[in-house]
Scaffold this motif. Structure first.
Motif, mmCIF file in Angstrom:
data_model
loop_
_atom_site.group_PDB
_atom_site.id
_atom_site.type_symbol
_atom_site.label_atom_id
_atom_site.label_comp_id
_atom_site.label_asym_id
_atom_site.label_seq_id
_atom_site.Cartn_x
_atom_site.Cartn_y
_atom_site.Cartn_z
ATOM 1 N N ILE A 272 1.001 -1.214 0.046
ATOM 2 C CA ILE A 272 -0.058 -0.050 0.085
ATOM 3 C C ILE A 272 0.882 1.071 -0.049
ATOM 4 C CG2 ILE A 272 -1.636 1.353 1.477
ATOM 5 C CD1 ILE A 272 -2.896 -1.307 2.217
ATOM 6 N N ARG A 273 1.911 1.106 0.851
ATOM 7 C CA ARG A 273 2.793 2.454 0.935
ATOM 8 C C ARG A 273 3.515 2.638 -0.594
ATOM 9 N NH1 ARG A 273 4.084 0.192 6.062
ATOM 10 N NH2 ARG A 273 6.107 -0.965 5.151
ATOM 11 N N GLN A 274 3.695 1.681 -1.375
ATOM 12 C CA GLN A 274 4.247 1.980 -2.801
ATOM 13 C C GLN A 274 3.120 2.538 -3.909
ATOM 14 O OE1 GLN A 274 7.499 1.601 -3.252
ATOM 15 N NE2 GLN A 274 7.687 1.215 -1.054
ATOM 16 N N LEU A 275 2.036 2.372 -3.564
ATOM 17 C CA LEU A 275 1.051 2.991 -4.358
ATOM 18 C C LEU A 275 0.869 4.284 -4.642
ATOM 19 C CD1 LEU A 275 -1.891 0.434 -3.349
ATOM 20 C CD2 LEU A 275 -0.459 0.184 -5.393
ATOM 21 N N SER A 276 0.464 4.769 -5.727
ATOM 22 C CA SER A 276 0.399 6.159 -5.932
ATOM 23 C C SER A 276 -1.000 6.336 -7.122
ATOM 24 C CB SER A 276 1.441 7.018 -6.540
ATOM 25 O OG SER A 276 1.824 6.648 -7.839
ATOM 26 N N ALA A 277 -1.509 7.299 -7.084
ATOM 27 C CA ALA A 277 -2.646 7.346 -7.947
ATOM 28 C C ALA A 277 -3.115 9.038 -8.049
ATOM 29 C CB ALA A 277 -3.930 6.683 -7.386
ATOM 30 N N PRO A 278 -3.845 9.500 -9.050
ATOM 31 C CA PRO A 278 -4.097 10.854 -9.246
ATOM 32 C C PRO A 278 -5.004 11.381 -8.445
ATOM 33 C CG PRO A 278 -4.790 9.623 -11.065
ATOM 34 C CD PRO A 278 -4.063 8.706 -10.219
ATOM 35 N N THR A 279 -5.912 10.626 -7.949
ATOM 36 C CA THR A 279 -7.135 10.828 -7.061
ATOM 37 C C THR A 279 -7.372 9.931 -5.783
ATOM 38 O OG1 THR A 279 -8.917 9.578 -8.408
ATOM 39 C CG2 THR A 279 -8.384 11.829 -9.091
ATOM 40 N N SER A 280 -7.942 10.381 -5.142
ATOM 41 C CA SER A 280 -8.415 9.394 -3.605
ATOM 42 C C SER A 280 -8.981 8.027 -4.130
ATOM 43 C CB SER A 280 -8.920 10.159 -2.700
ATOM 44 O OG SER A 280 -8.225 11.175 -2.053
ATOM 45 N N ALA A 281 -9.784 8.275 -5.149
ATOM 46 C CA ALA A 281 -10.970 7.365 -5.657
ATOM 47 C C ALA A 281 -10.137 6.339 -6.154
ATOM 48 C CB ALA A 281 -11.982 7.816 -6.333
ATOM 49 N N LYS A 282 -9.056 6.625 -6.985
ATOM 50 C CA LYS A 282 -8.004 5.695 -7.919
ATOM 51 C C LYS A 282 -7.264 4.967 -6.915
ATOM 52 C CE LYS A 282 -9.622 6.219 -12.100
ATOM 53 N NZ LYS A 282 -10.271 5.147 -12.860
ATOM 54 N N LEU A 283 -6.608 5.789 -5.917
ATOM 55 C CA LEU A 283 -5.948 5.119 -4.870
ATOM 56 C C LEU A 283 -6.730 4.045 -4.328
ATOM 57 C CD1 LEU A 283 -3.134 5.020 -3.344
ATOM 58 C CD2 LEU A 283 -3.999 6.880 -1.833
ATOM 59 N N LEU A 284 -7.782 4.296 -3.919
ATOM 60 C CA LEU A 284 -8.772 3.295 -3.102
ATOM 61 C C LEU A 284 -9.053 1.915 -4.091
ATOM 62 C CD1 LEU A 284 -10.444 2.618 -0.355
ATOM 63 C CD2 LEU A 284 -12.381 3.630 -1.475
ATOM 64 N N GLU A 285 -9.346 2.285 -5.467
ATOM 65 C CA GLU A 285 -9.270 1.176 -6.122
ATOM 66 C C GLU A 285 -8.081 0.376 -6.057
ATOM 67 O OE1 GLU A 285 -10.490 2.053 -10.132
ATOM 68 O OE2 GLU A 285 -12.389 3.144 -9.415
ATOM 69 N N ALA A 286 -6.846 1.041 -6.324
ATOM 70 C CA ALA A 286 -5.550 0.157 -6.240
ATOM 71 C C ALA A 286 -5.302 -0.463 -4.971
ATOM 72 C CB ALA A 286 -4.506 1.165 -6.343
ATOM 73 N N ILE A 287 -5.840 0.109 -3.783
ATOM 74 C CA ILE A 287 -5.562 -0.560 -2.409
ATOM 75 C C ILE A 287 -6.488 -1.896 -2.380
ATOM 76 C CG2 ILE A 287 -6.105 -0.255 -0.066
ATOM 77 C CD1 ILE A 287 -5.071 2.601 -0.140
ATOM 78 N N TRP A 288 -7.722 -1.684 -3.011
ATOM 79 C CA TRP A 288 -8.685 -2.968 -2.540
ATOM 80 C C TRP A 288 -8.157 -4.087 -3.785
ATOM 81 C CZ3 TRP A 288 -11.917 -4.330 0.481
ATOM 82 C CH2 TRP A 288 -12.756 -3.594 1.264
ATOM 83 N N ALA A 289 -7.343 -3.535 -4.496
ATOM 84 C CA ALA A 289 -6.797 -4.920 -5.533
ATOM 85 C C ALA A 289 -5.707 -5.440 -4.830
ATOM 86 C CB ALA A 289 -6.225 -4.256 -6.903
ATOM 87 N N VAL A 290 -5.080 -4.808 -4.019
ATOM 88 C CA VAL A 290 -3.848 -5.604 -3.046
ATOM 89 C C VAL A 290 -3.941 -6.069 -1.827
ATOM 90 C CG1 VAL A 290 -2.314 -3.990 -4.608
ATOM 91 C CG2 VAL A 290 -2.854 -3.447 -1.992
ATOM 92 N N VAL A 291 -5.276 -5.759 -1.141
ATOM 93 C CA VAL A 291 -5.568 -6.223 0.159
ATOM 94 C C VAL A 291 -5.917 -7.671 0.289
ATOM 95 C CG1 VAL A 291 -6.025 -3.905 1.122
ATOM 96 C CG2 VAL A 291 -7.932 -5.521 0.167
ATOM 97 N N ASP A 292 -5.417 -8.368 1.171
ATOM 98 C CA ASP A 292 -5.856 -9.789 1.328
ATOM 99 C C ASP A 292 -7.082 -9.967 2.166
ATOM 100 O OD1 ASP A 292 -4.714 -9.364 4.010
ATOM 101 O OD2 ASP A 292 -3.121 -10.698 3.811
ATOM 102 N N GLU A 293 -7.521 -11.238 2.474
ATOM 103 C CA GLU A 293 -8.756 -11.571 3.271
ATOM 104 C C GLU A 293 -8.508 -11.298 4.849
ATOM 105 O OE1 GLU A 293 -9.987 -15.753 4.047
ATOM 106 O OE2 GLU A 293 -10.934 -15.613 1.940
ATOM 107 N N ALA A 294 -7.516 -11.246 5.334
ATOM 108 C CA ALA A 294 -6.943 -10.808 6.676
ATOM 109 C C ALA A 294 -7.236 -9.341 6.891
ATOM 110 C CB ALA A 294 -5.800 -11.346 7.309
ATOM 111 N N THR A 295 -6.815 -8.693 6.022
ATOM 112 C CA THR A 295 -6.714 -7.190 6.197
ATOM 113 C C THR A 295 -8.213 -6.815 5.992
ATOM 114 O OG1 THR A 295 -4.826 -7.153 4.830
ATOM 115 C CG2 THR A 295 -6.046 -4.935 5.112
#
Length: 217
Positions: free
Chosen positions: A76-99
């Motif tokens: 997550i710390r390595q992610l960057s995106a032009p908007t908060s909404a795009k960043l959130l989409e990127a985070i949802w793509a990397v989180v696992d079940e436990a998170t």
């Protein structure tokens, strides 16, 4: 909405009580507005009308970042995106079940119960519904909620990070009759709760809505 109305017709009942969670809560109120004669009362838990709501986006960004651990937190710390909404989409793509479980639930035992329920149901959340709704214009029901004349119970979990109460509370506070209920030891999903709805007779201005929780606080 038409599918819900068709289901009510198929069930051959004059009216129903609707329970909706998250997007389903918003949909339940959409249906109540479109088919007022068919809906007796609505319980909406953490209702959502607009998945692009900035309050929801920021709450999810904060919550997921807070509960992420180990490799997921590093990703997550390595992610960057032009908007908060795009960043959130990127985070949802990397989180696992436990998170996700830590994000949605305050208590691990409720997360385990929820996961077991999903497995037993055989249902899979593909994300297709959320993706479709994001492409559509937001519902205009919030601007017309004052037209609703049926009993409404709006429920939130105090620890809810996915759909914060502040995102919709000002809108629903204007409704009559409407009750707010905050579950003090809960986060989001209602599957660990037992719901019981009862209404005061036809035309009763203060129809009763009762909720019983099966989970301890």
């Amino acid at each position: 909405m038409d599918d819900v109305a068709a289901l009510i017709d198929w069930l051959d009942v004059p009216e129903v009580d609707l329970l909706g969670y998250s997007i389903g809560g918003g949909l339940a109120l959409d249906v109540a507005r479109a088919y007022p004669a068919r809906i007796r009362c609505v319980v909406a838990q953490a209702p959502v009308f607009d998945l692009h709501d900035p309050a929801i986006v920021e709450s999810q960004l904060t919550g997921l970042t807070r509960v992420a651990q180990g490799d997921v937190a590093a990703a997550i710390r390595q992610l960057s995106a032009p908007t908060s909404a795009k960043l959130l989409e990127a985070i949802w793509a990397v989180v696992d079940e436990a998170t996700v479980d830590r994000f949605l639930f305050q208590h691990p035992q409720h997360a385990r119960r929820n996961r077991a329920g999903w497995i037993d149901s055989g249902l899979v959340n593909t994300g297709a519904l959320a993706a479709t709704l994001k492409r559509q214009a937001p519902s205009d029901t919030p601007a017309h909620l004052s037209d609703l004349r049926l009993p409404i119970l709006v429920v939130w979990g105090r620890h809810d990070q996915n759909v914060p109460r502040t995102s919709c509370e000002p809108t629903f506070a204007l409704l009559t009759p409407c009750r707010f209920l905050t579950l003090p030891s809960s986060c989001e999903p209602p599957w660990s709760m037992r719901w019981s709805l009862s209404s005061g007779g036809a035309g009763h201005p203060a129809a009763r809505l009762q909720l019983h929780r099966s989970c301890s606080e």
